[in-house]
Design a protein around this motif. Structure first.
Motif, short mmCIF file in Angstrom:
data_model
loop_
_atom_site.label_atom_id
_atom_site.label_comp_id
_atom_site.label_asym_id
_atom_site.label_seq_id
_atom_site.Cartn_x
_atom_site.Cartn_y
_atom_site.Cartn_z
N LYS A 177 0.97 -1.24 0.11
CA LYS A 177 -0.11 -0.06 -0.03
C LYS A 177 0.97 1.11 0.02
N ILE A 178 2.01 1.25 0.91
CA ILE A 178 2.86 2.43 0.89
C ILE A 178 3.66 2.63 -0.43
N TYR A 179 4.07 1.43 -1.09
CA TYR A 179 4.82 1.29 -2.26
C TYR A 179 3.94 2.00 -3.33
N THR A 180 2.63 1.37 -3.53
CA THR A 180 1.59 2.20 -4.47
C THR A 180 1.42 3.63 -4.38
N GLU A 181 1.32 4.22 -3.12
CA GLU A 181 1.19 5.67 -3.02
C GLU A 181 2.41 6.17 -3.62
N ILE A 182 3.50 5.87 -3.10
CA ILE A 182 4.87 6.55 -3.42
C ILE A 182 4.92 6.41 -5.16
N TYR A 183 5.03 5.26 -5.39
CA TYR A 183 4.86 5.19 -7.16
C TYR A 183 4.08 6.06 -7.84
N THR A 208 5.05 9.77 -7.33
CA THR A 208 6.29 9.86 -7.97
C THR A 208 5.98 10.04 -9.54
N GLN A 209 5.11 9.29 -10.30
CA GLN A 209 4.84 9.20 -11.62
C GLN A 209 4.21 10.58 -11.97
N LYS A 210 3.39 11.45 -11.16
CA LYS A 210 2.69 12.54 -11.36
C LYS A 210 3.93 13.91 -11.11
N LEU A 211 4.65 13.52 -10.22
CA LEU A 211 5.87 14.32 -10.12
C LEU A 211 6.76 14.77 -11.22
N LYS A 212 7.12 13.56 -11.77
CA LYS A 212 7.97 13.47 -12.82
C LYS A 212 7.41 14.09 -13.83
N SER A 213 5.95 14.02 -14.30
CA SER A 213 5.31 14.49 -15.29
C SER A 213 5.16 16.15 -15.21
N SER A 214 5.12 16.68 -13.91
CA SER A 214 4.73 18.12 -13.70
C SER A 214 6.07 18.77 -13.11
N GLY A 262 9.47 17.42 -12.94
CA GLY A 262 10.64 16.76 -13.29
C GLY A 262 11.91 17.51 -12.83
N GLU A 263 12.02 18.76 -13.49
CA GLU A 263 13.09 19.55 -13.18
C GLU A 263 13.46 19.89 -11.80
N ASP A 264 12.37 20.05 -11.00
CA ASP A 264 12.37 20.30 -9.57
C ASP A 264 12.62 19.32 -8.52
N ILE A 265 12.45 18.07 -8.91
CA ILE A 265 12.98 16.79 -8.34
C ILE A 265 14.35 16.67 -8.39
N GLN A 266 15.13 16.95 -9.67
CA GLN A 266 16.47 17.05 -9.91
C GLN A 266 17.14 18.11 -9.01
N PHE A 293 14.42 1.33 -4.65
CA PHE A 293 13.49 2.47 -5.45
C PHE A 293 14.53 3.71 -5.50
N SER A 294 14.58 4.03 -6.63
CA SER A 294 15.59 5.16 -6.81
C SER A 294 15.00 6.08 -7.89
N LEU A 295 15.13 7.17 -7.51
CA LEU A 295 14.59 8.28 -8.63
C LEU A 295 15.56 8.55 -9.60
N SER A 296 16.71 8.06 -9.64
CA SER A 296 17.73 8.17 -10.59
C SER A 296 17.58 7.22 -11.84
N HIS A 297 16.50 6.01 -11.30
CA HIS A 297 16.22 5.26 -12.53
C HIS A 297 15.34 5.83 -13.33
N GLU A 298 15.20 5.58 -14.81
CA GLU A 298 14.35 6.07 -15.30
C GLU A 298 12.81 5.59 -15.25
N GLU A 299 12.63 4.30 -15.04
CA GLU A 299 11.56 3.85 -14.69
C GLU A 299 11.53 2.84 -13.33
N GLN A 300 10.46 3.19 -12.37
CA GLN A 300 10.53 2.29 -10.99
C GLN A 300 9.51 1.24 -11.51
N ALA A 301 9.79 0.03 -10.76
CA ALA A 301 8.97 -1.13 -10.93
C ALA A 301 7.54 -0.59 -10.45
N PRO A 302 6.55 -0.90 -11.11
CA PRO A 302 5.27 -0.63 -10.83
C PRO A 302 4.68 -1.20 -9.55
N THR A 303 5.09 -2.15 -9.03
CA THR A 303 4.46 -2.68 -8.05
C THR A 303 5.32 -3.15 -6.94
#
Length: 255
Positions: free
Chosen positions: A161-167, A170-176, A178-182, A211-221
């Protein structure tokens, strides 16, 4: 916490990796200090954010069978994730870093207030309500406040449940944002660099592998993430004897 690495100074001197496997320790400050077999003293600075480190620590505890420790650490990772997201939103709004630090200091010991800040900033950024999974809160309180010792199956469901929320966030953050994450990651890396003595060889690492923000993609589950993590750990364990042998051969040729 531990991270697998090799000496960066050896690579500079030899022109190739030394193949000496090093398992370096790091703690609250994500900087691993170590000395290699050739006497180089190094500091490896991790790019990982606190929530990424805590997620990996929780997974290690779960795999080792320490369910109480895993549950509390997953909870801490969840809370620190909200802290990270707040920093990203504030970066996008060009909030002064010193003013942000002063403000966060006032809520640093009150997770409920941090959660409230996250909810309103999320609403402002995305224009929709973020619905907290109350099952997470209830299970967390049961473990932390009542001393409940959960079974591995209960912890896995909690972690999922925690992983799902974080994932998903994170996907929404990367879309809007991305530069600020970096920007947030680089700012924290700069602070870590300032804490390392100028006499020590410095290098950086992406850090946590679960789980790493440096990875282009994170595992979805959670299941796919933990399966991938197990594969990485197995590969490191199986390759270590070969790397040690190669390192000894290279060292012998130097003489």
């Amino acid at each position: 916490m531990k991270i697998f690495t090799m000496c960066m100074e050896c690579q500079k001197e030899l022109g190739h990796p030394s193949f000496e496997p090093i398992l370096a320790d790091y703690y609250d400050e994500p900087v691993a200090h170590f000395e290699c077999g050739r006497g180089h003293i190094c500091a490896l600075m991790l790019q990982s954010q606190k929530f990424e480190i805590l997620l990996e620590s929780a997974v290690n505890a779960l795999l080792a069978g320490y369910t109480l420790e895993a549950s509390s650490t997953f909870s801490s990772a969840y809370e620190r994730f909200f802290e990270f997201v707040i920093s990203v939103f504030c970066s996008k709004q060009k909030v002064d870093k010193d003013e942000l630090a002063k403000t966060f200091k006032q809520v640093s010991r009150q997770s409920e207030r941090q959660l409230g800040a996250f909810l309103y900033l999320y609403l402002m950024e995305f224009g929709v309500n973020y619905q907290i999974n109350m099952d997470i809160i209830e299970f967390r309180n049961k473990v932390i406040h009542k001393g409940y010792i959960p079974s591995p199956d209960e912890v896995e469901k909690f972690a999922e449940k925690i992983y799902t929320e974080i994932y998903q966030v994170t996907q929404k953050l990367k879309s809007s944002c991305g530069e600020d994450i970096q920007n947030v990651v680089q700012a924290s890396l700069l602070e870590r660099s300032k804490s390392v003595s100028g006499q020590v060889a410095k290098a950086t690492s992406t850090g946590a592998s679960f789980f790493s923000l440096s990875h282009e993609e994170q595992a979805p589950t959670f299941d796919s993430a933990i399966a991938s993590y197990k594969e990485v750990q197995k590969a490191i364990k199986e390759s270590t004897p070969t790397l040690k042998a190669l390192g000894e051969i290279i060292k012998a040729r130097e003489h």
